[in-house]
Design a protein around this motif. Structure first.
Motif, PDB file in Angstrom:
ATOM      1  N   HIS A 162     -22.766  28.924 -40.339  1.00  0.00           N
ATOM      2  CA  HIS A 162     -21.922  28.828 -41.533  1.00  0.00           C
ATOM      3  C   HIS A 162     -20.445  28.795 -41.165  1.00  0.00           C
ATOM      4  N   GLU A 163     -20.030  29.657 -40.244  1.00  0.00           N
ATOM      5  CA  GLU A 163     -18.626  29.699 -39.838  1.00  0.00           C
ATOM      6  C   GLU A 163     -18.216  28.415 -39.131  1.00  0.00           C
ATOM      7  N   LEU A 164     -19.042  27.918 -38.228  1.00  0.00           N
ATOM      8  CA  LEU A 164     -18.704  26.687 -37.518  1.00  0.00           C
ATOM      9  C   LEU A 164     -18.613  25.505 -38.473  1.00  0.00           C
ATOM     10  N   SER A 165     -19.521  25.441 -39.414  1.00  0.00           N
ATOM     11  CA  SER A 165     -19.501  24.363 -40.397  1.00  0.00           C
ATOM     12  C   SER A 165     -18.253  24.434 -41.273  1.00  0.00           C
ATOM     13  N   PRO A 205     -14.570  33.647 -34.103  1.00  0.00           N
ATOM     14  CA  PRO A 205     -15.762  34.241 -33.493  1.00  0.00           C
ATOM     15  C   PRO A 205     -16.065  35.654 -34.018  1.00  0.00           C
ATOM     16  N   GLU A 206     -15.118  36.284 -34.625  1.00  0.00           N
ATOM     17  CA  GLU A 206     -15.364  37.622 -35.207  1.00  0.00           C
ATOM     18  C   GLU A 206     -16.352  37.554 -36.364  1.00  0.00           C
ATOM     19  N   LYS A 207     -16.455  36.408 -36.977  1.00  0.00           N
ATOM     20  CA  LYS A 207     -17.355  36.253 -38.125  1.00  0.00           C
ATOM     21  C   LYS A 207     -18.817  36.104 -37.725  1.00  0.00           C
ATOM     22  N   PHE A 208     -19.084  35.823 -36.434  1.00  0.00           N
ATOM     23  CA  PHE A 208     -20.465  35.693 -36.029  1.00  0.00           C
ATOM     24  C   PHE A 208     -20.811  36.458 -34.768  1.00  0.00           C
ATOM     25  N   GLY A 209     -19.972  37.412 -34.401  1.00  0.00           N
ATOM     26  CA  GLY A 209     -20.344  38.370 -33.364  1.00  0.00           C
ATOM     27  C   GLY A 209     -20.217  37.934 -31.931  1.00  0.00           C
TER      28      GLY A 209
END
Length: 80
Positions: free
Chosen positions: A61-64, A75-79
């Motif tokens: 979701h974040e990359l999209s 990267p903080e949004k997906f660990g």
């Protein structure tokens, strides 16, 4: 297995897989294709079986969203 028992055993196995859901059936089909399709079959199995889980991940979701907004991903949004 004796020929006389094959149809009954095959039906029992098919019904057991069906009880486990569509993903189980897809996995069995993918395993068959992987076994008989060589490297391409293995790659396809990995892609098909793992894609849905990835597409539902926070990373996806974040990359999209970052791509759509033309920004670097956070990267903080997906660990990572």
């Amino acid at each position: 297995m004796p020929d006389a028992e094959l149809q009954t055993a095959t039906r029992a196995m098919a019904l057991e897989v069906a009880e486990r859901g569509a993903f189980a059936l897809a996995s069995v089909k993918a395993a068959f294709n992987a076994r008989h399709g060589g490297v391409a079959g293995l790659a396809r199995m990995a892609h098909d079986l793992l894609l849905r889980g990835y597409l539902e991940s926070d990373e996806s979701h974040e990359l999209s969203q970052a791509f759509a907004e033309r920004r670097k991903p956070d990267p903080e949004k997906f660990g990572h």
